[in-house]
Write a protein that holds these residues in place. Structure first.
Motif, PDB file in Angstrom:
ATOM      1  N   GLU A 288       0.851  -1.183   0.000  1.00 41.69           N
ATOM      2  CA  GLU A 288       0.000   0.000   0.000  1.00 41.69           C
ATOM      3  C   GLU A 288       0.890   1.236   0.000  1.00 41.69           C
ATOM      4  OE1 GLU A 288      -2.919  -0.035   3.055  1.00 41.69           O
ATOM      5  OE2 GLU A 288      -4.053  -1.685   2.151  1.00 41.69           O
ATOM      6  N   LEU A 289       0.734   2.048  -1.028  1.00 39.35           N
ATOM      7  CA  LEU A 289       1.591   3.223  -1.217  1.00 39.35           C
ATOM      8  C   LEU A 289       1.005   4.482  -0.611  1.00 39.35           C
ATOM      9  CD1 LEU A 289       2.675   2.643  -4.927  1.00 39.35           C
ATOM     10  CD2 LEU A 289       3.883   1.992  -2.847  1.00 39.35           C
ATOM     11  N   TRP A 290      -0.280   4.458  -0.188  1.00 36.07           N
ATOM     12  CA  TRP A 290      -0.887   5.704   0.271  1.00 36.07           C
ATOM     13  C   TRP A 290      -0.221   6.292   1.511  1.00 36.07           C
ATOM     14  CZ3 TRP A 290      -3.122   5.935   5.086  1.00 36.07           C
ATOM     15  CH2 TRP A 290      -3.460   4.724   5.687  1.00 36.07           C
ATOM     16  N   PRO A 291       0.289   5.466   2.483  1.00 38.97           N
ATOM     17  CA  PRO A 291       0.980   6.134   3.602  1.00 38.97           C
ATOM     18  C   PRO A 291       2.203   6.913   3.153  1.00 38.97           C
ATOM     19  CG  PRO A 291       0.414   3.866   4.163  1.00 38.97           C
ATOM     20  CD  PRO A 291       0.205   4.012   2.687  1.00 38.97           C
ATOM     21  N   TRP A 292       2.946   6.335   2.189  1.00 32.92           N
ATOM     22  CA  TRP A 292       4.140   7.028   1.708  1.00 32.92           C
ATOM     23  C   TRP A 292       3.762   8.258   0.882  1.00 32.92           C
ATOM     24  CZ3 TRP A 292       8.070   5.163   4.258  1.00 32.92           C
ATOM     25  CH2 TRP A 292       8.019   3.833   4.689  1.00 32.92           C
ATOM     26  N   ALA A 293       2.671   8.167   0.123  1.00 36.83           N
ATOM     27  CA  ALA A 293       2.240   9.323  -0.668  1.00 36.83           C
ATOM     28  C   ALA A 293       1.822  10.473   0.239  1.00 36.83           C
ATOM     29  CB  ALA A 293       1.085   8.920  -1.595  1.00 36.83           C
ATOM     30  N   LEU A 294       1.083  10.176   1.298  1.00 38.71           N
ATOM     31  CA  LEU A 294       0.677  11.238   2.217  1.00 38.71           C
ATOM     32  C   LEU A 294       1.871  11.810   2.966  1.00 38.71           C
ATOM     33  CD1 LEU A 294      -2.635   9.777   3.702  1.00 38.71           C
ATOM     34  CD2 LEU A 294      -2.337  11.389   1.821  1.00 38.71           C
ATOM     35  N   ALA A 295       2.846  10.945   3.293  1.00 40.02           N
ATOM     36  CA  ALA A 295       4.057  11.453   3.946  1.00 40.02           C
ATOM     37  C   ALA A 295       4.833  12.371   3.004  1.00 40.02           C
ATOM     38  CB  ALA A 295       4.928  10.290   4.402  1.00 40.02           C
ATOM     39  N   ALA A 296       4.918  11.990   1.716  1.00 33.51           N
ATOM     40  CA  ALA A 296       5.595  12.857   0.748  1.00 33.51           C
ATOM     41  C   ALA A 296       4.847  14.177   0.566  1.00 33.51           C
ATOM     42  CB  ALA A 296       5.723  12.129  -0.586  1.00 33.51           C
TER      43      ALA A 296
END
Length: 934
Positions: free
Chosen positions: A632-640
């Motif tokens: 799941e990439l959404w945690p990293w996208a929101l962190a970016a």
């Protein structure tokens, strides 16, 4: 869910926000001008004021790009992107989840359950119902296909599913699925075990699925489960054959021979060539060790087919042949013991010598060929030896026939089971018959029941038994005229057996027949108290059963008794719910039933994509079970996106002149607060901990005041979060069930923190575990020497390598080389750890079946607690909870009942570490009270 190659979006409608980027571009072009600093004097103020119009389009292009990138990443993150989706959902109909839960699925069962769980989670996100179809039969009352249920409810039932120790029945699964869901559209996901059955059965299930909708077959083409065929009973050596599903690679596996208590008695490698699907290995051990073998298995396989259980038929018992004189090598056929030695050698350890050399208890059966009167000392010693469980087999001949009836005052004095007539009956003698007589069929209760070939045996001379009331009860074999030819009598725990003819070919051709070998084999087995004469009416109840992982445990609930008529019929037993592999009978007399012989052959599954060429519009796709895992990439996208927002804020403050030294402190504080409250969300979080910083005085005071459970910080975020969450869950259970009131758990750095405040230290091990420093080694050794206990949890129960160690145990061996680890042994059945609070028989965690090792004899050394506990069941994972209070990880194979037993082990472990072995002394309380007169 919308998929784009290896990328999928769980909330694809949010991507419509990308259409707003042009509007955002127009809005973010406006940058407020920086304020001017103007001196107060009125005239100077008037001179400085200029009516200069500020332009709203002065935002630099790179700042515009930064803000557009922030908006785009934020929209993509909210759409919840997923990398490498395992299974693509299609359509709006229900999901049909077919799982091959056969013996071949046990090796990678955890991976299969994770794939099934992810599929049901995706169906739950779309509010789609689902049907679970299992292909291995269970019982007549449970159909293979479940009812149509919400995906979330079916996901909860998935945890109770375990592989079965038999093969699949795909025809029954196809019929059940057709009855449950006759019409589509639906999405079908088949988690295949990779093993073909029959083309009719395989295509039937595939056809039913294709008629409902698109079919995704998920399997591992690289997996090659093994099948073991038990060795021949009674051979000099154990020759084992191993088959594998696929060829194409050179492979070496390890075959282990185990005793009943789990000890490894032998371990031999077996190598498959590049094109081989079959190999064999021979295990040779001294008879004392060979007779202890109860199980052969392929190391690391974890399936019922890779296990061969051995019973008393495979035991080689020492047999003593009484020989007072040696014989000439050139005249071996004239030796009375020649035929006996040849007949006994395939399944026994044959020893020659005088009779006095066999009294020491190392011999199971003694055979005498035509011995007349025995010295009184030998008679007494033989009598005591028989009563202790031995079997004495005597053969008649001229010497025994010459003993006069007047000298046979009692059977016991002459060590014969019946009174004998003087002389013998022979062709042409006073007691004679016109032609040699054949032997008749054996009747119960003779142990020879079931042996064939008696019609080919003829007897032309014998010694006769005196008629008596109990003669029929003592007769085990007769001639066709009813004359006893083999008689026997129990003496204590043993048997006294007499063949009324010779052991060579002088009086009979019995020694030349194969029946002679089988009769001696059954007599040898009786020397251990085993009566192998299983008649047609005999019923052997289930004693122990193998599960789908190849583990031996309590008998299956669906198992029936093994009928003697089934064994007498011969052939291959049909393994299934009513006859699972395992042991049947009693601890004294038991018969092993194995899965390997029931599998005629194992063949890999063929191609699925072209299997139904006759079905129009059939959509069948094959996927790899061990492909890329979902990320799941959404945690990293929101962190970016958060990082870009902070950068934009800092740049905007700078352009507006707000980053002066005076404003710097306020700006830095604001940024620090954003960073503190921002971060990547985590699906599993432990309870909050407000303890003082480790290493400080406040930490020492706090640790000494409140009891805490401590874990070693590994530096791996996922492992440390699971450790803190697991110990928080265990602390909650301790608070509710015991008098212990633990504070929130604490993470420990062994190189920096003081360990003396803790009695028990939890250390989860993973393959990525970094090495420990010299300072940490010194502190840990001092901690163990001073009474502390360390639990090493390797968490690798379902991993297996050729060396017998999973990745966690291998890493533990590497990092713990400098630690002072004492000699270890499995936890004894009566150890205090099994009864410090709850009464436990085993110690399951997230996984079950792993052996737990402790310091050898730690339960008997002046109250000392073991300094080391090593296991692989992932207890911290079983105890971990989410923020909502739900279990964070699935527990296999026992589900929530196993999780409860894992908590009970945790309670026992903490009580044991805190109180020592005082529980062991409670057994003396009745004696103490009696002496006190209370």
């Amino acid at each position: 869910m919308t998929a784009l190659g290896g990328l999928a979006f769980l909330q694809p409608w949010i991507l419509l926000g990308l259409l707003s980027l042009p509007i955002i571009w127009l809005l973010i072009r406006i940058t407020p001008p920086a304020p001017k600093s103007v001196s107060f004097p009125a005239i100077r103020l008037l001179y400085a004021l200029q009516a200069k119009e500020e332009q709203p389009d002065t935002t630099p292009w790179w700042l515009l790009l930064l803000r557009l990138l922030f908006a785009a990443i934020l929209i993509l993150g909210l759409a919840r992107p997923v990398l490498n989706p395992d299974v693509e959902t299609s359509g709006t109909g229900p999901m049909v989840l077919i799982i091959d839960d056969s013996w071949a699925a046990g090796q990678d069962w955890t991976i299969r359950m994770e794939a099934a769980e992810r599929a049901l989670q995706r169906a739950a996100r779309d509010d789609r119902p689902a049907i679970l179809v299992t292909t291995a039969p269970t019982d007549a009352a449970t159909p293979p296909a479940s009812e149509l249920l919400p995906a979330r409810e079916l996901s909860r039932r998935l945890g109770a599913l375990t592989p079965k120790p038999w093969t699949v029945d795909r025809l029954a699964a196809a019929d059940s699925l057709s009855e449950r869901l006759g019409r589509g559209p639906a999405e079908v996901i088949w988690i295949h075990d990779g093993v073909a059955t029959t083309e009719e059965a395989d295509n039937a299930l595939l056809r039913v699925g294709a008629e409902l909708g698109p079919v995704s077959v998920v399997l591992d083409r690289g997996a090659s489960p093994k099948r073991m065929t038990p060795p021949s009973a009674g051979g000099r050596e154990l020759a084992v054959r191993i088959d594998r599903l696929r060829s194409g690679v050179e492979e070496t596996v390890s075959i282990r021979a185990r005793a009943a208590d789990g000890r490894i008695l032998a371990q031999e490698p077996a190598t498959f060539g590049l094109q081989d699907t079959e190999t064999s290995v021979t295990i040779s051990l001294p008879i004392e060790l060979r007779n202890e073998i109860t199980r052969l298995d392929v190391e690391g396989e974890g399936s019922a087919a890779s296990v061969a259980l051995l019973d008393d038929r495979f035991t080689r018992r020492p047999v003593g042949l009484v020989a007072d004189t040696s014989y000439a090598e050139s005249q071996v056929l004239l030796d009375a013991l020649y035929y006996l030695e040849r007949a006994l050698s395939p399944f026994s350890e044959v020893r020659r010598g005088p009779v006095e050399g066999f009294y020491d208890g190392s011999t199971s059966m003694i055979v005498m060929a035509d011995a007349g009167l025995l010295p009184s000392d030998d008679q007494d010693r033989l009598e005591r030896w028989i009563e202790s469980g031995g079997v004495l087999v005597r053969f008649a001949g001229p010497s025994l026939a010459a003993v006069g009836i007047d000298r046979q005052t009692a059977n016991a004095e002459q060590l014969v089971p019946v009174r004998l007539r003087r002389g013998n009956r022979s062709l042409g003698g006073a007691l004679s018959w016109s032609k040699p007589l054949a032997m008749s069929a054996f009747e119960a209760p003779s142990p020879f029941v079931g042996i064939t070939g008696y019609g080919d045996v003829s007897v032309n001379r014998q010694v006769l038994a005196e008629p008596s009331i109990d003669l029929a009860e003592k007769t085990w074999a007769r001639l066709t005229d009813g004359t006893p030819i083999v008689t026997a009598e129990p003496r204590g725990d043993g048997w006294l057996v007499l063949f009324h003819t010779t052991a060579d070919t002088e009086w009979t051709n019995l020694p030349l027949s194969g029946m002679f070998v089988e009769m001696l084999r059954r007599l040898t087995e009786m020397s251990a108290g085993v009566d192998t004469g299983i008649g047609e009416e005999t019923a052997l109840p289930p004693l122990l059963s193998l599960d789908g992982f190849g583990r031996l445990g309590d008998p299956a609930a669906t198992a029936d008794a093994l009928r003697g008529e089934t064994l007498q019929a011969g052939g291959v037993l049909e393994i299934g719910p009513r006859l699972p592999p395992g042991y049947y009978g009693t601890q004294i007399t038991r018969r092993a039933v194995n899965l390997g012989p029931a599998l005629a052959s194992i063949e890999p599954a063929g191609s699925f994509t072209n299997a139904l060429s006759d079905v129009a519009n059939a959509s069948i796709e094959e996927r790899s079970l061990i492909g890329g895992r979902e990320v799941e990439l959404w945690p990293w996208a929101l962190a970016a996106a958060l990082a870009l927002f902070l950068i934009d804020m800092a740049v905007s403050f700078g352009m507006r002149g707000l980053l002066t030294p005076r404003a710097g402190a306020s700006t830095a504080a604001a940024v620090a607060m954003l960073i503190a409250f921002g971060g990547t969300p985590s699906p599993v979080a432990a309870q909050g901990d407000t303890r003082p910083a480790a290493g400080s005085d406040a930490f020492a005071i706090d640790a000494a005041r409140d009891p805490r459970l401590a874990y070693v910080i590994t530096g791996i975020p996922d492992v440390d979060r699971a450790s803190e969450s697991g110990l928080a869950g265990l602390s909650e259970v301790l608070l509710r069930r015991t008098a212990i009131e633990p504070a929130p758990p604490i993470g420990i750095d062994p190189a920096r923190d003081e360990l003396a405040f803790f009695a028990l230290l939890f250390w989860p091990i993973s393959a990525e575990q970094p090495p420990i420093s010299v300072e940490a080694v010194e502190k840990l050794n001092a901690f163990m020497r001073n009474g502390g206990t360390i639990l090493f949890d390797t968490r690798d129960q379902f991993e297996a390598t050729l060396s017998g160690a999973g990745s966690g145990l291998q890493r533990l061996r590497q990092i713990a080389g400098a630690l002072d680890i004492p000699p270890l042994a499995p936890v004894p059945d009566d150890h205090v750890l099994t009864k410090s609070f709850y009464l436990l028989g085993d110690f399951p965690g997230r996984y079950a079946g792993g052996r737990v090792w402790i310091e050898e004899a730690s339960d008997t050394r002046n109250g000392e607690v073991t300094s080391v506990i090593i296991g692989s069941n992932d207890w911290l994972g079983a105890w971990a909870r989410t923020q909502e209070g739900l279990p964070a990880y699935p527990v296999v194979p026992g589900g929530e009942l196993q999780r409860e037993m894992a908590f009970r082990f945790g309670v026992n472990l903490v009580m044991y570490a805190l109180t020592g072995n005082y529980k062991a002394d409670q057994v003396h309380v009745p004696d103490i009270l009696e002496r006190l007169g209370q």
